[in-house]
Every structure is written in structure tokens, then in C-alpha cells.
Scaffold this motif. Structure first.
Motif, PDB file in Angstrom:
ATOM      1  N   LYS A  61       0.833  -1.197   0.000  1.00  0.00           N
ATOM      2  CA  LYS A  61       0.000   0.000   0.000  1.00  0.00           C
ATOM      3  C   LYS A  61       0.873   1.255   0.000  1.00  0.00           C
ATOM      4  N   ILE A  62       0.306   2.318  -0.554  1.00  0.00           N
ATOM      5  CA  ILE A  62       0.988   3.607  -0.633  1.00  0.00           C
ATOM      6  C   ILE A  62       0.292   4.579   0.314  1.00  0.00           C
ATOM      7  N   ASN A  63       1.073   5.192   1.186  1.00  0.00           N
ATOM      8  CA  ASN A  63       0.576   6.205   2.110  1.00  0.00           C
ATOM      9  C   ASN A  63       1.203   7.536   1.723  1.00  0.00           C
ATOM     10  N   ALA A  64       0.395   8.584   1.667  1.00  0.00           N
ATOM     11  CA  ALA A  64       0.909   9.922   1.364  1.00  0.00           C
ATOM     12  C   ALA A  64       0.729  10.818   2.578  1.00  0.00           C
ATOM     13  N   ASN A  65       1.778  11.556   2.914  1.00  0.00           N
ATOM     14  CA  ASN A  65       1.728  12.489   4.040  1.00  0.00           C
ATOM     15  C   ASN A  65       1.388  13.888   3.545  1.00  0.00           C
ATOM     16  N   ILE A  66       0.441  14.519   4.231  1.00  0.00           N
ATOM     17  CA  ILE A  66       0.097  15.912   3.957  1.00  0.00           C
ATOM     18  C   ILE A  66       0.038  16.630   5.301  1.00  0.00           C
ATOM     19  N   GLY A  67      -0.120  17.939   5.274  1.00  0.00           N
ATOM     20  CA  GLY A  67      -0.335  18.635   6.532  1.00  0.00           C
ATOM     21  C   GLY A  67       0.049  20.093   6.523  1.00  0.00           C
ATOM     22  N   SER A  68      -0.723  20.851   7.263  1.00  0.00           N
ATOM     23  CA  SER A  68      -0.463  22.269   7.436  1.00  0.00           C
ATOM     24  C   SER A  68       0.587  22.469   8.526  1.00  0.00           C
ATOM     25  N   SER A  69       1.081  23.699   8.627  1.00  0.00           N
ATOM     26  CA  SER A  69       2.037  24.035   9.683  1.00  0.00           C
ATOM     27  C   SER A  69       1.786  25.476  10.105  1.00  0.00           C
ATOM     28  N   ILE A  93      -4.001   8.345   3.451  1.00  0.00           N
ATOM     29  CA  ILE A  93      -3.442   9.677   3.663  1.00  0.00           C
ATOM     30  C   ILE A  93      -3.138   9.819   5.148  1.00  0.00           C
ATOM     31  N   MET A  94      -1.989  10.362   5.454  1.00  0.00           N
ATOM     32  CA  MET A  94      -1.637  10.677   6.837  1.00  0.00           C
ATOM     33  C   MET A  94      -1.617  12.188   6.963  1.00  0.00           C
ATOM     34  N   ASP A  95      -2.527  12.709   7.782  1.00  0.00           N
ATOM     35  CA  ASP A  95      -2.593  14.152   8.001  1.00  0.00           C
ATOM     36  C   ASP A  95      -1.678  14.503   9.162  1.00  0.00           C
ATOM     37  N   LEU A  96      -0.581  15.169   8.852  1.00  0.00           N
ATOM     38  CA  LEU A  96       0.414  15.544   9.847  1.00  0.00           C
ATOM     39  C   LEU A  96       0.309  17.028  10.205  1.00  0.00           C
ATOM     40  N   SER A  97      -0.878  17.577  10.049  1.00  0.00           N
ATOM     41  CA  SER A  97      -1.084  19.008  10.292  1.00  0.00           C
ATOM     42  C   SER A  97      -0.747  19.409  11.713  1.00  0.00           C
ATOM     43  N   LEU A 102      -7.128  22.144  13.294  1.00  0.00           N
ATOM     44  CA  LEU A 102      -6.887  20.765  12.866  1.00  0.00           C
ATOM     45  C   LEU A 102      -8.181  19.992  12.619  1.00  0.00           C
ATOM     46  N   LYS A 103      -9.183  20.192  13.452  1.00  0.00           N
ATOM     47  CA  LYS A 103     -10.444  19.471  13.273  1.00  0.00           C
ATOM     48  C   LYS A 103     -11.112  19.857  11.961  1.00  0.00           C
ATOM     49  N   LEU A 104     -11.115  21.145  11.639  1.00  0.00           N
ATOM     50  CA  LEU A 104     -11.695  21.601  10.378  1.00  0.00           C
ATOM     51  C   LEU A 104     -10.912  21.024   9.206  1.00  0.00           C
ATOM     52  N   PHE A 105      -9.584  21.091   9.259  1.00  0.00           N
ATOM     53  CA  PHE A 105      -8.757  20.546   8.180  1.00  0.00           C
ATOM     54  C   PHE A 105      -9.084  19.078   7.950  1.00  0.00           C
ATOM     55  N   ARG A 106      -9.078  18.317   9.036  1.00  0.00           N
ATOM     56  CA  ARG A 106      -9.323  16.881   8.939  1.00  0.00           C
ATOM     57  C   ARG A 106     -10.703  16.598   8.355  1.00  0.00           C
ATOM     58  N   GLN A 107     -11.719  17.308   8.837  1.00  0.00           N
ATOM     59  CA  GLN A 107     -13.082  17.098   8.356  1.00  0.00           C
ATOM     60  C   GLN A 107     -13.189  17.390   6.864  1.00  0.00           C
ATOM     61  N   LYS A 108     -12.629  18.502   6.425  1.00  0.00           N
ATOM     62  CA  LYS A 108     -12.707  18.892   5.006  1.00  0.00           C
ATOM     63  C   LYS A 108     -11.921  17.914   4.126  1.00  0.00           C
ATOM     64  N   PRO A 121      -2.535  12.234  17.017  1.00  0.00           N
ATOM     65  CA  PRO A 121      -3.286  12.969  18.048  1.00  0.00           C
ATOM     66  C   PRO A 121      -2.437  13.883  18.924  1.00  0.00           C
ATOM     67  N   ILE A 122      -1.196  13.538  19.165  1.00  0.00           N
ATOM     68  CA  ILE A 122      -0.354  14.373  20.019  1.00  0.00           C
ATOM     69  C   ILE A 122      -0.122  15.743  19.385  1.00  0.00           C
ATOM     70  N   TYR A 123      -0.177  15.810  18.035  1.00  0.00           N
ATOM     71  CA  TYR A 123      -0.029  17.103  17.371  1.00  0.00           C
ATOM     72  C   TYR A 123      -1.167  18.035  17.780  1.00  0.00           C
ATOM     73  N   GLU A 124      -2.381  17.486  17.828  1.00  0.00           N
ATOM     74  CA  GLU A 124      -3.525  18.300  18.227  1.00  0.00           C
ATOM     75  C   GLU A 124      -3.388  18.723  19.683  1.00  0.00           C
ATOM     76  N   ALA A 125      -2.917  17.833  20.522  1.00  0.00           N
ATOM     77  CA  ALA A 125      -2.711  18.177  21.930  1.00  0.00           C
ATOM     78  C   ALA A 125      -1.676  19.286  22.045  1.00  0.00           C
ATOM     79  N   GLY A 126      -0.654  19.242  21.217  1.00  0.00           N
ATOM     80  CA  GLY A 126       0.374  20.283  21.226  1.00  0.00           C
ATOM     81  C   GLY A 126      -0.179  21.630  20.813  1.00  0.00           C
ATOM     82  N   VAL A 127      -1.058  21.646  19.818  1.00  0.00           N
ATOM     83  CA  VAL A 127      -1.667  22.895  19.360  1.00  0.00           C
ATOM     84  C   VAL A 127      -2.544  23.475  20.457  1.00  0.00           C
ATOM     85  N   VAL A 128      -3.310  22.630  21.134  1.00  0.00           N
ATOM     86  CA  VAL A 128      -4.160  23.099  22.237  1.00  0.00           C
ATOM     87  C   VAL A 128      -3.296  23.664  23.354  1.00  0.00           C
TER      88      VAL A 128
END
Length: 136
Positions: A61-69, A93-97, A102-108, A121-128
Motif C-alpha cells: 500500500k501507498i501512504n501519502a503524508n500531507i499537513g499544514s504548519s 493519507i496521513m494528516d500531519l497538520s 486541525l479538526k476543520l482541516f481533517r473534516q474537510k 493525536p499528540i499534534y492536536e494536543a500540542g496545538v491546544v
């Protein structure tokens, strides 16, 4: 209900049927591999994505990483990346935003593509935590 629990009971799910067809493998053999923990079908019951089998005897399988910063926080850009990745064969797809909403990005992104999506999930905890520290 998990794919593994159903396979252990001898039940064949629609996801197992779809994966067996896509992988050109007998569904009973696939169910045994799932029951034995050698294959997984990661699928959230709350989303409508293509079933994807990962494990022994299946295609790679092929996984692609994307994400905002904090430097580039562009939802349309990330959606476009996800769509292009799927168009060119990504199975997941791996969302590394780490950007703003983050919730809006992931949902869209989930609304825009039909493959499985992973997150960190730790990325979201870090943003909070960062947001709370700025309020102090």
C-alpha cells in the motif's frame, strides 16, 4: 464490531468481500488471515471510505503524508494534495497538520477523498497546549 472479531466468529463482512475482490484473494482465506491477526482492514464505522486490506499476502500500500504548519496553513492546498495523492494511487493519507484548525482541516479532507486517513493525536494536543500558553 471489528473486522477481526467478525472473522473469528466466521462472519464475512462487506469490507472483507471488497478487499478480497480488490486483492484477488479468496474471501475465506482473507477472513482467516484477519482472524489470525495477519491482515487488517482499518476502517472507521463512521466514515464511508474504500475498504483497504493491509498485511500478509496483500499488495503493498501507498501512504501519502500531507499537513499544514504554522508557516503554511492553507486548507485548499492540503485538500488539493490529498486529492492528487489519491488520483496518483495513494491507498491512505496521513494528516500531519500542526497548523491552526486541525479538526476543520481533517473534516474537510475526509469529505474530499475516499481513502483511509490517519492522524497524530499528540499534534492536536500540542496545538491546544500552545494556544492555552498564549492566553496566559
Amino acid at each position: 464490531m471489528t473486522q477481526k472479531s467478525e472473522a473469528i466468529k466466521g462472519n464475512i463482512t462487506e469490507e472483507m468481500k471488497d478487499v478480497a475482490k480488490n486483492e484477488n484473494i479468496e474471501v475465506d482465506k482473507l477472513a482467516r488471515l484477519i482472524a489470525d491477526g495477519k491482515v487488517v482492514i482499518p476502517k472507521n464505522v463512521n466514515s464511508d471510505v474504500k475498504a483497504c486490506g493491509i498485511g500478509e499476502g496483500l499488495t503493498t500500500k501507498i501512504n501519502a503524508n500531507i499537513g499544514s504548519s504554522s508557516k503554511i496553513d492553507d486548507l485548499d492546498l492540503e485538500i488539493n494534495k490529498a486529492k492528487l495523492a489519491v488520483e496518483y494511487g495513494a491507498d491512505a493519507i496521513m494528516d500531519l497538520s500542526t497548523g491552526s484548525d486541525l479538526k476543520l482541516f481533517r473534516q474537510k479532507i475526509m469529505e474530499s477523498i475516499d481513502v483511509i486517513i490517519g492522524t497524530v493525536p499528540i499534534y492536536e494536543a500540542g496545538v491546544v497546549t500552545l494556544a492555552k500558553n498564549r492566553e496566559i
